[in-house]
Structures are given as structure tokens and as C-alpha cells.
Scaffold this motif. Structure first.
Motif, PDB file in Angstrom:
ATOM      1  N   SER A 128       0.830  -1.209   0.000  1.00 31.11           N
ATOM      2  CA  SER A 128       0.000   0.000   0.000  1.00 31.11           C
ATOM      3  C   SER A 128       0.868   1.264   0.000  1.00 31.11           C
ATOM      4  CB  SER A 128      -0.939   0.001   1.207  1.00 31.11           C
ATOM      5  OG  SER A 128      -0.238   0.213   2.422  1.00 31.11           O
ATOM      6  N   PHE A 129       1.999   1.241   0.694  1.00 36.31           N
ATOM      7  CA  PHE A 129       2.904   2.394   0.692  1.00 36.31           C
ATOM      8  C   PHE A 129       3.553   2.571  -0.680  1.00 36.31           C
ATOM      9  CE2 PHE A 129       2.689   2.194   5.345  1.00 36.31           C
ATOM     10  CZ  PHE A 129       2.652   3.546   5.652  1.00 36.31           C
ATOM     11  N   VAL A 130       3.840   1.469  -1.351  1.00 38.77           N
ATOM     12  CA  VAL A 130       4.385   1.552  -2.706  1.00 38.77           C
ATOM     13  C   VAL A 130       3.370   2.191  -3.640  1.00 38.77           C
ATOM     14  CG1 VAL A 130       5.149   0.196  -4.691  1.00 38.77           C
ATOM     15  CG2 VAL A 130       5.963  -0.391  -2.396  1.00 38.77           C
ATOM     16  N   THR A 131       2.101   1.779  -3.517  1.00 39.20           N
ATOM     17  CA  THR A 131       1.029   2.381  -4.320  1.00 39.20           C
ATOM     18  C   THR A 131       0.936   3.873  -4.052  1.00 39.20           C
ATOM     19  OG1 THR A 131      -0.302   0.379  -4.535  1.00 39.20           O
ATOM     20  CG2 THR A 131      -1.481   2.474  -4.609  1.00 39.20           C
ATOM     21  N   LEU A 132       0.992   4.250  -2.786  1.00 39.08           N
ATOM     22  CA  LEU A 132       0.929   5.657  -2.400  1.00 39.08           C
ATOM     23  C   LEU A 132       2.070   6.445  -3.049  1.00 39.08           C
ATOM     24  CD1 LEU A 132      -0.856   7.363  -0.335  1.00 39.08           C
ATOM     25  CD2 LEU A 132       1.077   7.139   1.229  1.00 39.08           C
ATOM     26  N   ALA A 133       3.277   5.886  -3.013  1.00 36.17           N
ATOM     27  CA  ALA A 133       4.439   6.566  -3.586  1.00 36.17           C
ATOM     28  C   ALA A 133       4.306   6.714  -5.104  1.00 36.17           C
ATOM     29  CB  ALA A 133       5.708   5.791  -3.238  1.00 36.17           C
ATOM     30  N   LEU A 134       3.844   5.660  -5.787  1.00 33.01           N
ATOM     31  CA  LEU A 134       3.695   5.722  -7.240  1.00 33.01           C
ATOM     32  C   LEU A 134       2.656   6.757  -7.652  1.00 33.01           C
ATOM     33  CD1 LEU A 134       3.811   1.939  -8.244  1.00 33.01           C
ATOM     34  CD2 LEU A 134       5.607   3.634  -8.528  1.00 33.01           C
ATOM     35  N   PHE A 178      -8.016  -6.328  -3.851  1.00 34.53           N
ATOM     36  CA  PHE A 178      -8.728  -7.134  -2.859  1.00 34.53           C
ATOM     37  C   PHE A 178      -7.807  -7.483  -1.688  1.00 34.53           C
ATOM     38  CE2 PHE A 178     -10.739 -10.866  -1.031  1.00 34.53           C
ATOM     39  CZ  PHE A 178     -12.078 -10.517  -1.061  1.00 34.53           C
ATOM     40  N   VAL A 179      -6.544  -7.773  -1.978  1.00 39.03           N
ATOM     41  CA  VAL A 179      -5.590  -8.077  -0.913  1.00 39.03           C
ATOM     42  C   VAL A 179      -5.338  -6.835  -0.056  1.00 39.03           C
ATOM     43  CG1 VAL A 179      -3.224  -8.798  -0.413  1.00 39.03           C
ATOM     44  CG2 VAL A 179      -4.514  -9.944  -2.219  1.00 39.03           C
ATOM     45  N   LEU A 180      -5.278  -5.657  -0.679  1.00 42.41           N
ATOM     46  CA  LEU A 180      -5.152  -4.419   0.109  1.00 42.41           C
ATOM     47  C   LEU A 180      -6.378  -4.221   0.991  1.00 42.41           C
ATOM     48  CD1 LEU A 180      -3.592  -1.768  -2.330  1.00 42.41           C
ATOM     49  CD2 LEU A 180      -2.452  -3.416  -0.828  1.00 42.41           C
ATOM     50  N   TYR A 197      -2.884   1.093  14.677  1.00 42.90           N
ATOM     51  CA  TYR A 197      -3.161   0.399  13.409  1.00 42.90           C
ATOM     52  C   TYR A 197      -4.230   1.117  12.593  1.00 42.90           C
ATOM     53  CZ  TYR A 197      -0.346  -3.685  14.622  1.00 42.90           C
ATOM     54  OH  TYR A 197       0.706  -4.519  14.922  1.00 42.90           O
ATOM     55  N   MET A 198      -5.059   1.924  13.251  1.00 47.16           N
ATOM     56  CA  MET A 198      -6.095   2.657  12.524  1.00 47.16           C
ATOM     57  C   MET A 198      -5.480   3.653  11.541  1.00 47.16           C
ATOM     58  SD  MET A 198      -8.984   1.459  13.462  1.00 47.16           S
ATOM     59  CE  MET A 198     -10.104   2.678  12.859  1.00 47.16           C
ATOM     60  N   LEU A 199      -4.250   4.080  11.807  1.00 48.46           N
ATOM     61  CA  LEU A 199      -3.589   5.036  10.912  1.00 48.46           C
ATOM     62  C   LEU A 199      -3.317   4.425   9.536  1.00 48.46           C
ATOM     63  CD1 LEU A 199      -0.992   6.526  13.434  1.00 48.46           C
ATOM     64  CD2 LEU A 199      -3.157   7.546  12.701  1.00 48.46           C
ATOM     65  N   PHE A 200      -3.239   3.097   9.487  1.00 45.30           N
ATOM     66  CA  PHE A 200      -2.936   2.439   8.218  1.00 45.30           C
ATOM     67  C   PHE A 200      -4.174   2.185   7.361  1.00 45.30           C
ATOM     68  CE2 PHE A 200       0.549   0.664  11.036  1.00 45.30           C
ATOM     69  CZ  PHE A 200       1.502   1.569  10.583  1.00 45.30           C
ATOM     70  N   VAL A 201      -5.347   2.267   7.973  1.00 45.24           N
ATOM     71  CA  VAL A 201      -6.578   1.992   7.218  1.00 45.24           C
ATOM     72  C   VAL A 201      -6.739   2.945   6.033  1.00 45.24           C
ATOM     73  CG1 VAL A 201      -9.109   1.884   7.321  1.00 45.24           C
ATOM     74  CG2 VAL A 201      -7.733   0.956   9.198  1.00 45.24           C
ATOM     75  N   PRO A 202      -6.585   4.276   6.205  1.00 40.61           N
ATOM     76  CA  PRO A 202      -6.739   5.176   5.046  1.00 40.61           C
ATOM     77  C   PRO A 202      -5.736   4.895   3.934  1.00 40.61           C
ATOM     78  CG  PRO A 202      -6.760   6.414   7.102  1.00 40.61           C
ATOM     79  CD  PRO A 202      -6.320   5.026   7.441  1.00 40.61           C
ATOM     80  N   ILE A 203      -4.512   4.502   4.291  1.00 39.22           N
ATOM     81  CA  ILE A 203      -3.489   4.231   3.275  1.00 39.22           C
ATOM     82  C   ILE A 203      -3.871   3.008   2.451  1.00 39.22           C
ATOM     83  CG2 ILE A 203      -1.053   3.640   2.918  1.00 39.22           C
ATOM     84  CD1 ILE A 203      -0.478   5.165   5.548  1.00 39.22           C
ATOM     85  N   LEU A 204      -4.342   1.958   3.134  1.00 41.94           N
ATOM     86  CA  LEU A 204      -4.737   0.734   2.450  1.00 41.94           C
ATOM     87  C   LEU A 204      -5.993   0.956   1.610  1.00 41.94           C
ATOM     88  CD1 LEU A 204      -3.907  -1.486   5.478  1.00 41.94           C
ATOM     89  CD2 LEU A 204      -3.054  -2.007   3.193  1.00 41.94           C
ATOM     90  N   PHE A 206      -6.919   3.801   0.347  1.00 41.86           N
ATOM     91  CA  PHE A 206      -6.492   4.605  -0.801  1.00 41.86           C
ATOM     92  C   PHE A 206      -5.939   3.703  -1.899  1.00 41.86           C
ATOM     93  CE2 PHE A 206      -3.076   6.640  -3.181  1.00 41.86           C
ATOM     94  CZ  PHE A 206      -3.734   7.748  -3.697  1.00 41.86           C
ATOM     95  N   GLY A 207      -5.119   2.724  -1.506  1.00 44.86           N
ATOM     96  CA  GLY A 207      -4.580   1.788  -2.481  1.00 44.86           C
ATOM     97  C   GLY A 207      -5.674   1.036  -3.221  1.00 44.86           C
ATOM     98  N   VAL A 208      -6.747   0.711  -2.519  1.00 42.44           N
ATOM     99  CA  VAL A 208      -7.905   0.073  -3.153  1.00 42.44           C
ATOM    100  C   VAL A 208      -8.546   1.028  -4.153  1.00 42.44           C
ATOM    101  CG1 VAL A 208     -10.243  -0.803  -2.762  1.00 42.44           C
ATOM    102  CG2 VAL A 208      -8.388  -1.486  -1.226  1.00 42.44           C
ATOM    103  N   SER A 209      -8.734   2.269  -3.741  1.00 48.78           N
ATOM    104  CA  SER A 209      -9.499   3.236  -4.540  1.00 48.78           C
ATOM    105  C   SER A 209      -8.834   3.580  -5.862  1.00 48.78           C
ATOM    106  CB  SER A 209      -9.727   4.523  -3.731  1.00 48.78           C
ATOM    107  OG  SER A 209      -8.515   5.242  -3.563  1.00 48.78           O
ATOM    108  N   VAL A 210      -7.511   3.440  -5.952  1.00 49.86           N
ATOM    109  CA  VAL A 210      -6.825   3.789  -7.199  1.00 49.86           C
ATOM    110  C   VAL A 210      -6.425   2.549  -7.993  1.00 49.86           C
ATOM    111  CG1 VAL A 210      -5.993   5.998  -6.326  1.00 49.86           C
ATOM    112  CG2 VAL A 210      -4.572   3.948  -6.042  1.00 49.86           C
TER     113      VAL A 210
END
Length: 405
Positions: A128-134, A178-180, A197-204, A206-210
Motif C-alpha cells: 500500500s505504501f508503494v502504491t501511495l508513492a507511485l 482485494f488483498v489491500l 493500526y487505525m492510521l494504516f486503514v486510510p493508506i490501504l 487509498f490503495g484500493v481506490s486507485v
């Protein structure tokens, strides 16, 4: 410190295994995996064999499926799904088993902590962090585009802005998301003990949404599980999370929502389906209206045509997994394949109990993913579902065995 170095190393190994970044050919991954499987069979053959014995019925049913596929492709005279099913069996069941055994038992006297599930979670979080960076660093995205081997980018080459397919992984517009979504759901589960761990929910999310809206399903399976079957603390967490998310999107997310209208149109489609059913304008009704292809003869319905209708053929075109499998191998093939699935579902409920989250996540995921596409494949979703199944079942079975001896 040494434990956490090993843990991080294994998270990277799991990332490569689950997502298989398409920077080398798919066959190269199979070649490397085959080499290591043969190596570990030579070194630890008895222990691996004993581990695989835990799943003797799964492998027996898999063998029947493979025999049917061999027969079907043999009758057709060409390889249609034989290679895919052998590849899926090898990666998802054999390689996954060896990964779990090495990680959990520490075959080199190097046990790894934290647990295996957390290592899988970290691999998903890393993705998910890789997706965010890309997404937010165009030069990085352009560099990855120049070295990757998938055809996704060609599809969006004419767009002013690519609205999906961000990630260093294969199958970006289907099971990757789906895995994200699974990772976002796991974040909710872990947040019961640590709210960080709730801080990671928006990042994951976001990875789904794009990438692919189907990923929201993976998240909401766990969301609804916690809402209905979780304890009071989970219910409070879910309600608080929902309220906070609504406020954040209402006041701060308007621009993001407008820019990603396609992604969040998933929720509109869900409401449309719940209100209008198959008569509405939603993905389920569209799939059923445009992708139902049924063999024309009784013999073909029973034994299939040996033709894949995914992507189109003289028989028609369908993206629905059940239809693809029916037209390919008929009811005979579907029954053999889903005998395996039903056995695995029953075993999960027997081993884990009905209150474990994965007892529900596994069957619902199979049902949804195989409707949206072909879940029994060498994809991130196809691998991670079986990987976690093997882990949870073997973990309980072996613990009971050791405690009784």
C-alpha cells in the motif's frame, strides 16, 4: 533486534511471493520457486511431507481437479487451463506450505517473530505504501512503467491521467486491490489492542481506490464481521471509525472524491443493487446481463466445450468465473472444483470455529472473486487466500497434536 531483522526479511519474501512484481517474466518466478522447492525437499523432505499430510484430503481433491483439467484439455487438443491450474496448485498449495513450515518451525534453528499473520500483514502494508508513492511521485511511477512487463499501462496510455493501476504487483485491477482491502480489515482487527493500526486503514483504502473497486469488498467483509460478530470493543471501534471517516470525508475529502469518482462509485453501485437488484444499473446486473454464456447442448453443459470465453470466443464473452468454468469444463468440472472449496470451508469452520474472522472471509471471498473473475489463478488473491488457509489450519492442527503428545 535479530528477530525483527528476520521478520522484515520474511515480510519482503512474502511481498515478492504474494504480489510477484512483474519486473521479470511470470515463468521466471515459477522457475525460481521450483528450484527452492526441490532444494528444500532434498534437505527437509520428511518434515515437508509430514506437513503436507495435514492437507491430504485437499491434495486428493486437487488431484481430481487436475485430472479433469488434463482430460478436458486433452480432448480439446490444446492447453487452455491446464498450465494455469497446475501453476495455481504449485504456488498456492506447495510453495505456500513450504514458506509456512520454514517460517513457523525455523528449519535453520532461527525462529521468526512476530507471527506469520503479522508478516503477511506487513507485506500487504508495504504494498500500500508503494502504491501511495507511485501515485504521488510521477517520476517514480514513470520509472516503474519503464521496467515493468505488464500490459496495464498500455490500456491507459491515451488518458490524460491514469485513474487506476498503481502498484508494484501483478493483477493490479483485480485481486491486488482485494488483498489491500484484506489488509485494511486486518488493521481494524489489530486496532482492538493498538489503536495505532487505525492510521494504516486510510493508506490501504487509498490503495484500493486507485486500483480496483472490488478491493472494498475485502475490507467490508471484515468490517461487517466485526460489526455483527465482534465483541463490544470492536463494535465501539467500528462505530467510531465510521463516524470519524464520514466527518473527514465531508469536510476534507470533497476534492479527492471528485477526482476519484470512478473508485467511490462502488458505494453508489452497492446501494443501487440493494435497492433495485438485477433491475438496476450496477456491476452485478451489468455482468449478468452481458456476460452470461451457456453451452448450447446437454453434453457441453455436462462436460464443457474446452474453450475459454474470457476475452471473447466464438461462443461469446464472459468475465464471470463460474461461467468461464462452466463453458470450459461443464458441470462435471464445476462439481469437482467446488467439492474442494466446500471441503475447505467446512474444515475451516471445524478447525477455527464460526467466530474466527477467516472462517467467514474465505468462503465469501471465493464466492465474490469467482463471480467478478477467475479466482483459481496465479494472482495475489489466489495465492493469499490459500496461504492463509494453510497457515490457520496447520497452526491449529499441529498445536493440538503437540499438546496431546
Amino acid at each position: 533486534m535479530n528477530y525483527y531483522f528476520r521478520f522484515t526479511f520474511w515480510a519482503l519474501v512474502l511481498y515478492i511471493f504474494i504480489f510477484q512484481p512483474p519486473v521479470i517474466p511470470k515463468l521466471a518466478y515459477l522457475g525460481v520457486q521450483l528450484f527452492f522447492v526441490l532444494l528444500f525437499l532434498l534437505l527437509f523432505g520428511r518434515r515437508i511431507f509430514n506437513f503436507l499430510l495435514i492437507f491430504k484430503w485437499e491434495f486428493s481433491l486437487l488431484f481430481i481437479v487436475l485430472i479433469v483439467v488434463c482430460f478436458r484439455d486433452g480432448m480439446t487438443g490444446e492447453v487452455v487451463y491446464l498450465d494455469r491450474f497446475f501453476g495455481w496448485t504449485f504456488q498456492s498449495f506447495v510453495v505456500s506450505s513450504i514458506i509456512i513450515l520454514i517460517y513457523e518451525d525455523g528449519l535453520y534453528k532461527c525462529r521468526v517473530k512476530p507471527g506469520f499473520e503479522k508478516a503477511v500483514y506487513l507485506a500487504i502494508l508495504l504494498a500500500s505504501f508503494v502504491t501511495l508513492a507511485l501515485y504521488f511521485i510521477p517520476p517514480l511511477d514513470e520509472f516503474y512503467e519503464s521496467i515493468q512487463l505488464d500490459a496495464y499501462y498500455e490500456i491507459y496510455s491515451a488518458f490524460d491521467k491514469r485513474y487506476r493501476a498503481y502498484g508494484v504487483a501483478e493483477n493490479l485491477t483485480f485481486t491486488y486491490a482485494f488483498v489491500l482491502g484484506l489488509g485494511a480489515g486486518l488493521s481494524l482487527i489489530y486496532a482492538r489492542f493498538n489503536l495505532a493500526y487505525m492510521l494504516f486503514v486510510p493508506i490501504l483504502v487509498f490503495g484500493v481506490s486507485v486500483n480496483a473497486r472490488i478491493g472494498f469488498v475485502g475490507f467490508f467483509i471484515i468490517f461487517l464481521y466485526l460489526l455483527f460478530l465482534g465483541g463490544l470493543r470492536y463494535k465501539v471501534l467500528i462505530v467510531s471509525f465510521s463516524a470519524l471517516s464520514s466527518v473527514v470525508f465531508l469536510y476534507f475529502g470533497q476534492e479527492f472524491l471528485s477526482e476519484n469518482e470512478w473508485s467511490f462509485g462502488f458505494f453508489i453501485a452497492v446501494v443501487d443493487f440493494l435497492v433495485h437488484g438485477l433491475g438496476g444499473d450496477n456491476i452485478v446486473s451489468n455482468l449478468i446481463s452481458n456476460h452470461i454464456v451457456v453451452p448450447s447442448t446437454s453434453l457441453a453443459i455436462l462436460f464443457g466445450t474446452g474453450v475459454s470465453v474470457y476475452g471473447g470466443s466464438e461462443l461469446g464473452n464472459s468475465d464471470i468465473g463460474y461461467i468461464i468454468q462452466l463453458t470450459y469444463g461443464g458441470l462435471f468440472f464445476l462439481i469437482s472444483l467446488f467439492s474442494l472449496v466446500v471441503y475447505m470451508i467446512i474444515r475451516l469452520f471445524n478447525v477455527l470455529g464460526w467466530r474466527h474472522w477467516y472462517s467467514w472471509f474465505f468462503p465469501i471471498s471465493i464466492a465474490v472473486l469467482n463471480f467478478k473473475g477467475f479466482v483459481f489463478a496465479m494472482t495475489p488473491g489466489g495465492r493469499v487466500l490459500i496461504l492463509l488457509y494453510l497457515f490457520y489450519v496447520s497452526n491449529v492442527v499441529r498445536r493440538k497434536f503437540y499438546s496431546s503428545n
